[in-house]
Enzyme design. Sequence first.
Site, mmCIF file in Angstrom:
data_model
loop_
_atom_site.group_PDB
_atom_site.id
_atom_site.type_symbol
_atom_site.label_atom_id
_atom_site.label_comp_id
_atom_site.label_asym_id
_atom_site.label_seq_id
_atom_site.Cartn_x
_atom_site.Cartn_y
_atom_site.Cartn_z
ATOM 1 N N GLU A 17 0.804 -1.229 0.000
ATOM 2 C CA GLU A 17 0.000 0.000 0.000
ATOM 3 C C GLU A 17 0.834 1.274 0.000
ATOM 4 O O GLU A 17 0.476 2.245 -0.657
ATOM 5 C CB GLU A 17 -0.923 0.050 1.238
ATOM 6 C CG GLU A 17 -1.955 -1.033 1.293
ATOM 7 C CD GLU A 17 -1.491 -2.194 2.144
ATOM 8 O OE1 GLU A 17 -2.333 -2.870 2.702
ATOM 9 O OE2 GLU A 17 -0.250 -2.425 2.245
ATOM 10 N N ASP A 104 -2.065 -5.306 3.390
ATOM 11 C CA ASP A 104 -2.356 -5.709 4.766
ATOM 12 C C ASP A 104 -3.329 -6.884 4.806
ATOM 13 O O ASP A 104 -4.127 -7.080 3.884
ATOM 14 C CB ASP A 104 -2.931 -4.530 5.555
ATOM 15 C CG ASP A 104 -1.904 -3.413 5.729
ATOM 16 O OD1 ASP A 104 -0.698 -3.686 5.614
ATOM 17 O OD2 ASP A 104 -2.319 -2.263 5.990
ATOM 18 N N ASP A 106 -6.003 -7.439 6.525
ATOM 19 C CA ASP A 106 -7.363 -7.225 6.993
ATOM 20 C C ASP A 106 -8.296 -7.031 5.796
ATOM 21 O O ASP A 106 -7.886 -7.188 4.649
ATOM 22 C CB ASP A 106 -7.424 -6.034 7.945
ATOM 23 C CG ASP A 106 -6.909 -4.749 7.307
ATOM 24 O OD1 ASP A 106 -6.642 -4.758 6.086
ATOM 25 O OD2 ASP A 106 -6.761 -3.739 8.019
ATOM 26 N N GLU A 108 -9.610 -4.319 4.437
ATOM 27 C CA GLU A 108 -9.198 -3.271 3.502
ATOM 28 C C GLU A 108 -8.041 -3.729 2.638
ATOM 29 O O GLU A 108 -8.007 -3.480 1.428
ATOM 30 C CB GLU A 108 -8.808 -1.999 4.272
ATOM 31 C CG GLU A 108 -9.961 -1.283 4.945
ATOM 32 C CD GLU A 108 -11.018 -0.805 3.959
ATOM 33 O OE1 GLU A 108 -10.648 -0.332 2.866
ATOM 34 O OE2 GLU A 108 -12.219 -0.896 4.292
ATOM 35 N N TYR A 331 1.291 -5.829 13.135
ATOM 36 C CA TYR A 331 0.207 -5.085 12.506
ATOM 37 C C TYR A 331 -0.670 -4.414 13.565
ATOM 38 O O TYR A 331 -1.016 -5.018 14.582
ATOM 39 C CB TYR A 331 -0.631 -6.019 11.638
ATOM 40 C CG TYR A 331 -1.589 -5.293 10.738
ATOM 41 C CD1 TYR A 331 -1.133 -4.310 9.866
ATOM 42 C CD2 TYR A 331 -2.954 -5.571 10.769
ATOM 43 C CE1 TYR A 331 -2.014 -3.627 9.034
ATOM 44 C CE2 TYR A 331 -3.833 -4.903 9.934
ATOM 45 C CZ TYR A 331 -3.353 -3.929 9.076
ATOM 46 O OH TYR A 331 -4.227 -3.249 8.266
ATOM 47 N N ARG A 333 -3.767 -2.948 13.388
ATOM 48 C CA ARG A 333 -5.233 -2.992 13.366
ATOM 49 C C ARG A 333 -5.674 -4.397 13.764
ATOM 50 O O ARG A 333 -5.695 -5.310 12.954
ATOM 51 C CB ARG A 333 -5.774 -2.616 11.986
ATOM 52 C CG ARG A 333 -5.473 -1.169 11.608
ATOM 53 C CD ARG A 333 -6.124 -0.761 10.301
ATOM 54 N NE ARG A 333 -5.803 0.617 9.981
ATOM 55 C CZ ARG A 333 -4.783 0.996 9.216
ATOM 56 N NH1 ARG A 333 -3.986 0.086 8.679
ATOM 57 N NH2 ARG A 333 -4.558 2.275 8.986
ATOM 58 N N HIS A 378 -5.213 -12.409 13.760
ATOM 59 C CA HIS A 378 -3.781 -12.323 14.015
ATOM 60 C C HIS A 378 -3.514 -11.878 15.441
ATOM 61 O O HIS A 378 -4.395 -11.858 16.285
ATOM 62 C CB HIS A 378 -3.106 -11.418 12.990
ATOM 63 C CG HIS A 378 -3.895 -10.217 12.604
ATOM 64 N ND1 HIS A 378 -4.114 -9.163 13.445
ATOM 65 C CD2 HIS A 378 -4.542 -9.917 11.445
ATOM 66 C CE1 HIS A 378 -4.837 -8.241 12.840
ATOM 67 N NE2 HIS A 378 -5.119 -8.677 11.628
#
Length: 887
Positions: A17, A104, A106, A108, A331, A333, A378
Amino acid sequence: MTNSSQSKESYSLVIVESPAKARTIGHILGDGYRVEASIGHIRDLPRNSKDVPAKYKKEKWANLGVNVDARFEPIYIVPDDKRKQVKKLGDLLHGAADLYLATDEDREGEAISWHLVETLKPKLPIRRLVFHEITKKAITEALASPRTIDSDLVQAQETRRIVDRLYGYEISPLLWRKIGPKLSAGRVQSVAVRLIVEREKERIAFHSATYWDILGNFAENVTNKSFQAVLVAVGNQKIPSGKDFDSKTGKLINTSSHLLLDENSAINLANRLKTQPAKVKSIEEKPYIERPYAPFTTSTLQQEANRKFGFTARTTMSLAQGLYENGHITYMRTDSTNLSDEAISAARNLVLTQYGKEYLPESPRIYKTKVKNAQEAHEAIRPAGSVFELPENLQNKLTREEFRLYELIWKRTVASQMTDARGKRRQLTVEIDDALFSVSGKTIEFPGYLRAYVEGSDDPSAELADREVLLPFVNSGDSLTCNNLDPKSHNTMPPSRYSEAALTKELTERGIGRPSTYASIIETILNRNYVFKKGGALVPTWVAFAVNQLMEEHLPDLINYDFTAQMEDQLDAISRGESGHLDYLNEFYFGGKRHGLRQLLDNKTSEINARDVCTINVFTDEVEQIVVRVGKFGPYLQHGEITANLPEELPPDELTITRAKEILENAQRGEEPLGFDPESQKPIFIKNGRFGPYVQRGLPDDENKQNAALLKGMTPETITLEIALSLLSLPRDLGKNPENDETVWARDGKFGPYIVCGKETRSLSENLSPLEVTLDQALQLLSQPKVRTARSAGKNNEPLKLFNDSPVTSKPIKLLAGRFGNYVTDGVTNATIPKGITIEELTFDRVVDLLAEKAAKGTPTKPKRKKTTKKTTKKVTKKTTKKTAQK
């Protein structure tokens, strides 16, 4: 971001990203790989009608960007500012042997990968890489076991995006028509506003109560060690505390079991008790155990960073993103408190080496999360790697803010694997005649995890001493010396407003929204003028009251706490593949067991009375019909035909009936002049405007009328004709500077009063008024070195902050102050700093990302200037109009 030299040989293309993440992974992978950033999402729903493709523009659902009549098919477009980057990625694909999508792990991130495939349409092997930390080991393992794109996660993200689009784009226009422009509604945003407004309503309804008790100072008779205890009972009646009063009436809830003392009765009781002997009635001692906190989740990290450092949710997430992308933490989030076996081993080794074996429990501590969301499977947020880097080893590599956040994460993670804290609590009760005094004590026998981490404290060692309350060692029946009995008054306090940390905690506990989105939600409600900050508290505006009133009266389901939490559960079920997205979208929009969004909004435009929803009845128990209205130019008070603007910085709970009458009286006085200017004979008025009180010379329809704001500390009541004329005389000519023969002026500006001489400026301190400062005082200030400010730096083009060399231009990145705000530049590209981001919060990685995003948009072509012809303009006579627009 390329990590190998240009070559015609094939390579593996890795897409992530952000440029910062690309740099870190590029260093790990080395030759044979090209790592490039997508710079966030490359495709999204149309932002406005201009973005809607021509073939859909005539469709009745076109403004939504979602075809609600055909299985909720979304229209995806590549925004203009992403086209350059998409082309770059497409060009890189031509020379690639295979494609790795390393976004990532997740929802998104999964969606970004899916959109990359849908847009670029690569005709080569595609592999999805997932990892929760950017270390060589994690990347190597991900390369060894890639997977395909998870369609359930993608569908969950798309469903969430469609729901948020339908909610926002269907309700926001209603707010524009009934309350005001530029307002917005959101699935989580509107509920957050409701929480903040309801707390303010509790504060408005609150009635304070006063109660008295007695603070006793006693000493035991062997060592003469003194201690304090508070009166808790007289006879069979308890002395009340704040919780014993009704917050809405200020009355004592249970009068039969409690004795309410006033000042005289407290003094008389103290005098009576002073003549009586004191003794220890009882002492109770109980052991206690405190267990360490679980490792950080996104929510708890935001809360603790706000409490401990004052970081906003946005700041915390920005710093954590930088730490993650540079390989320092896992990570950021996550809703999980779980630690991997590798992480547990690393933490336990640190406990042993840093604190000693007595701080290491026999077996590892396991923390389980109750969250069932698949995307949060995670780990908790922890230091990256199998060996946690000591904070002191990173102190010179990180900014101050990054270091503080990393140290916080390190301490919390290590402490989570330490032993319990143990100690004893003691309750000592003193008896004097029929009165009882009580005091609690606490001793720490073994600090355990507190040696490493104390919640809300920067210094665990110092905090340990503060946490102990030592009482003298006495026995039941021992006589005591009463040194003093001091009557004390107390007032009950209204419920505290939400801070960012408290709001985050409340939303998390209610299961509303996702912690990873809280930063953007808080930022939105601040930017939309629903909320402003007073200290660290979130204060709702009257606009928020009006919006919440409309939603509660006409769309209550959409801001219902339980309903919103259930929506979150249903969206999570889609991410786990347990529920179909179309069934959910149909029920949400068209209805099923309950009314859908479309049904709820039917006929609302004609049904809702704008004047009613913009009228807030604050003083419901008062005879005077004074109301607050939200108008075109801001909030104002109305009492019959009299209106008065409300200062924007006045918190709603501070608008008492007395204050409201004062504002209305001042507004009435504003219709009558203070007097007349002796030179121009124009009337001088004191006015109350949207941004506070000010003085005006001239009638409202006078094209040459003059306004001047009141200086800090001034109130309308203190303004005389002489003071008003002085304010209107600014800027003041103080005389000539003998060094350069230039005029020295005293002015009042946006950032406060100051003096100016040529290009030199100096701010005036609070004890120097621009109305009174003399030439000598001004010259003395000008002779002193200038205090560097954003304004002065901008004028001289001096950097507000210098960063390392740009990876693109190899020139230092500079933070500069511009005409329209602060911006960063690498010598080629300029990028504006987003609203709300302070200089201290800007990291190297953040500014590199900002510059990369701006560069990806390309330089807009300047429109050709049209030739204009001079036109004769007629002088227009303005009619007198009321400043306050009423609905």
